[in-house]
Scaffold this active site. Structure first.
Site, PDB file in Angstrom:
ATOM      1  N   GLY A  28      -4.215   4.244   4.886  1.00  0.00           N
ATOM      2  CA  GLY A  28      -3.551   5.558   5.224  1.00  0.00           C
ATOM      3  C   GLY A  28      -4.283   6.698   5.624  1.00  0.00           C
ATOM      4  CG  ASP A  29      -7.884   6.901   3.441  1.00  0.00           C
ATOM      5  OD1 ASP A  29      -7.845   5.698   3.768  1.00  0.00           O
ATOM      6  OD2 ASP A  29      -8.212   7.083   2.199  1.00  0.00           O
ATOM      7  CD  GLU A  44      -2.730   7.298   0.607  1.00  0.00           C
ATOM      8  OE1 GLU A  44      -3.694   6.505   0.219  1.00  0.00           O
ATOM      9  OE2 GLU A  44      -2.794   7.451   1.894  1.00  0.00           O
ATOM     10  CG  ASN A  45      -3.949   8.047  -3.656  1.00  0.00           C
ATOM     11  OD1 ASN A  45      -4.925   7.786  -2.991  1.00  0.00           O
ATOM     12  ND2 ASN A  45      -3.353   9.151  -3.486  1.00  0.00           N
ATOM     13  CG  ASP A  66     -26.896  -6.852  21.043  1.00  0.00           C
ATOM     14  OD1 ASP A  66     -27.316  -6.940  22.246  1.00  0.00           O
ATOM     15  OD2 ASP A  66     -26.875  -6.062  20.157  1.00  0.00           O
ATOM     16  CG  ASP A  97     -39.216 -23.849  20.147  1.00  0.00           C
ATOM     17  OD1 ASP A  97     -39.094 -24.938  19.675  1.00  0.00           O
ATOM     18  OD2 ASP A  97     -40.148 -22.984  20.262  1.00  0.00           O
ATOM     19  CG  ASP A 103      -2.047   1.019   1.225  1.00  0.00           C
ATOM     20  OD1 ASP A 103      -1.921   2.066   0.212  1.00  0.00           O
ATOM     21  OD2 ASP A 103      -3.030   1.118   2.002  1.00  0.00           O
ATOM     22  CG  HIS A 108     -29.673 -10.735  20.989  1.00  0.00           C
ATOM     23  ND1 HIS A 108     -30.498  -9.832  21.459  1.00  0.00           N
ATOM     24  CD2 HIS A 108     -28.650 -10.860  21.797  1.00  0.00           C
ATOM     25  CE1 HIS A 108     -30.086  -9.277  22.461  1.00  0.00           C
ATOM     26  NE2 HIS A 108     -29.110  -9.966  22.780  1.00  0.00           N
TER      27      HIS A 108
HETATM   28  O1  AHR Z   1      -3.846   2.870  -1.336  1.00  0.00           O
HETATM   29  C1  AHR Z   1      -4.854   2.347  -1.135  1.00  0.00           C
HETATM   30  C2  AHR Z   1      -5.778   3.232   0.048  1.00  0.00           C
HETATM   31  O2  AHR Z   1      -5.884   4.434  -0.705  1.00  0.00           O
HETATM   32  C3  AHR Z   1      -5.021   3.910   1.154  1.00  0.00           C
HETATM   33  O3  AHR Z   1      -4.634   3.009   2.204  1.00  0.00           O
HETATM   34  C4  AHR Z   1      -5.641   4.868   1.586  1.00  0.00           C
HETATM   35  O4  AHR Z   1      -5.229   5.834   2.203  1.00  0.00           O
HETATM   36  C5  AHR Z   1      -6.387   5.506   0.288  1.00  0.00           C
HETATM   37  O5  AHR Z   1      -7.519   5.424   0.278  1.00  0.00           O
END
Ligand code: AHR
Length: 546
Positions: free
Chosen positions: A344-345, A263-264, A478, A535, A261, A459
């Protein structure tokens, strides 16, 4: 004299005859030991040995490997075990709902395993949440429950902590707990993290997770994330991801896969996708990412119970246009925060399991990765000791109505649908439940749907569902039921009493082909039945699997 734990003899043996030969060997050895002590003073981490003589993951990364410099841990987190042989501090903190008190959970012995009994006793009869994961390095890069951050992907809300009892595991022959993440759960390092890679600095990381408890939501990550807990753009994070989310095609099969990952984008390669890795579905999986920040990133995965690591990819960081998308990941712009269980976000829809993980300073040598994986395998991660078909935590069961010759089992339906009690004539995986310690009361039980990992029998308005646990006290109540002898009096049957306050007159039952909670007297259609006692009396069987 004693220097840094090494005992030096005051006088060396005389240098003549056989003893003299020994002395000639001993003197350079003593010199090396002195130099070793001096290196320690200069900041080089010495080889540390665990009680059983083995080096633990951070001891292994702290050693140079095949002329590659050491890549010491700058963060080390686990609820299961020490990751340095010399570590003897707390692993994590739990908070109980009954009085809001917290307690640190430490180790049974230096360099050893978690003292899970301390958690069991502190959390008796009340929901307990994991509120803090201690960093075992001297950097104190601890993880807290991700706080509220306005403008993040989570709508600005704080995350929930994970329930402390949800994931029993055996490691090193001891019972401990991993962390079971459902949606809306996540941890983050507070600002001010020390020595975690920033900008284009190199780093590595791994986590031990599970291939049986995953989904396709964003993003079950461990590693370098934005300090801002927001999406600050390409290359601002560098975390290892594990799950069924295919963000950049192609992906082979349905996963779960290891990804970077950055980012994006969850990257399997420089182009993003891959065509030759169908994922890791084992119950315990090691996933690893290392990224030198300017030219190369590498992904590895392996069965954490029995095998070496397989390199899934190693190649250039993405910095080109692919299908109209410009990738801007070279150089990396790491922020040096730490994220666990979310994107990350703070995108927090993912589920997953976490047992241990570390982050290193520098790009580790392959030999060091192998050495660490060998140590992970030696731990013997495994299911808790509950035998199949029993109500011991970890056991897999089916619940059969107690009517004679009945083939009626409690079936899990997908999250949000009513859980149905169906008459089944052929075995089906949806009838298998994993017995867990009660999420809200560890003297009682919860039931995780094997077909929908992370979803627990619960439940709601007197109907049964298999819903993701979200860590809220009411949800965990629950999801918790107390077993007792079947109210019907029929031998071999069990009744499961609701634990949510004000509803404890209700039991897991079945009525009109549906899973319900039922009371001897009440205001629901299924209440006040002559058949009430039968039951709500169930036979616990081995899983009704094909
Ligand atoms: O890169 C995948 C995801 O994209 C990241 O973890 C997040 O920050 C963004 O939405």
């Amino acid at each position: 004299m004693t220097v840094f734990g090494f005992v030096f003899r005051q006088s060396l043996p005389p240098a003549s005859g056989r003893r003299g030969a020994l002395a000639r060997l001993w003197r350079p050895l003593a010199l090396m030991l002195v130099l070793f002590g001096a290196l320690h003073v200069a900041g080089t981490t010495p080889r540390a040995e665990a009680a059983d003589g083995s080096r633990l993951p951070c001891d292994r990364y702290a050693l140079p490997t095949n002329s590659v410099a050491a890549t010491p841990c700058v963060a080390a987190h686990s609820t299961v075990r020490a990751l340095f042989a010399a570590y003897n501090g707390p692993l994590y903190q739990v908070k109980r709902a009954s009085d809001g008190k917290t307690q640190d959970i430490g180790l049974l012995a230096k360099g050893g395993y978690a003292n899970a009994a301390a958690q069991d006793s502190f959390c008796a009869n009340t929901p307990c949440t994991i509120t803090l994961l201690y960093d075992q390095t001297a950097k104190h890069n601890d993880l807290i429950i991700t706080p509220k951050v306005s403008g993040n992907a989570n709508g600005g809300a704080a995350d929930n902590g994970a329930p402390a009892e949800a994931l029993p595991v055996t490691a090193g022959g001891h019972q401990a707990y991993g962390i079971s993440f459902s949606g809306k759960m996540g941890y983050h390092s507070p600002v001010g993290q020390v020595d975690v890679a920033t900008g284009s600095q190199p780093e590595g990381m791994y986590m031990v997770t599970s291939g049986t408890h995953t989904n396709d939501q964003c993003c079950f990550d461990y590693g370098n994330g934005e300090k801002t807990i927001k999406d600050d753009g390409d290359a601002q994070m560098d975390a290892v991801f594990f799950g069924n989310r295919c963000e950049i095609s192609p992906c082979t099969g349905s996963g779960p896969w290891v990804r970077a990952d950055l980012e994006n984008g969850l990257f399997a390669s420089t182009d993003g996708g891959e065509t030759n890795y169908s994922g890791n579905t084992q119950p315990y999986v090691t996933v690893l990412l290392k990224n030198n920040g300017t030219t190369v990133f590498t992904l590895k995965s392996g069965n954490a119970q029995s095998a070496g690591l397989v390199q899934q990819f190693s190649g250039s960081l993405p910095t080109h246009t692919n299908n109209g998308t410009q990738f801007n990941y070279d150089p990396m712009k790491k922020q040096g925060g730490i994220v666990l269980g979310t994107g990350g976000d703070d995108s927090d829809g993912s589920i997953g399991s976490f047992f241990e993980g570390v982050m290193t300073q520098g790009y580790p040598a392959d030999g060091a990765d192998d050495d660490v994986q060998a140590n992970i395998v030696s731990v013997g991660y495994g299911a808790p000791t509950g035998s199949v078909g029993s109500l011991s935590p970890g056991s897999e069961i089916s619940l059969q109505t107690s009517a004679p010759n009945s083939m009626t089992y409690l079936l899990a339906a997908p999250a949000g649908s009513p859980t149905t009690v169906a008459t089944v004539t052929s075995p089906t995986p949806a009838a298998t439940w994993i017995v867990r310690r009660g999420l809200a009361n560890n003297n009682c039980l919860s039931f995780e749907a094997k077909s929908y990992p992370g979803a627990f029998l619960r439940h709601k308005s007197a109907v049964l569902y298999a819903d993701p646990d979200d860590g809220q006290v009411l949800t965990t109540q629950d999801e918790t039921f107390c077993p007792a002898g079947g109210l019907s009096g029929q031998s071999g049957t069990t009744s499961f009493q609701v634990t949510t306050p004000n509803y404890t007159n209700r039991y897991i039952g079945q009525y009109g082909g549906k899973g319900v909670t039922e009371a001897a007297s009440g205001d629901q259609p299924q209440d006040n039945q002559a058949s009430f006692k039968s039951d709500v009396s169930w036979v616990v069987t081995k899983p009704l699997v094909p």
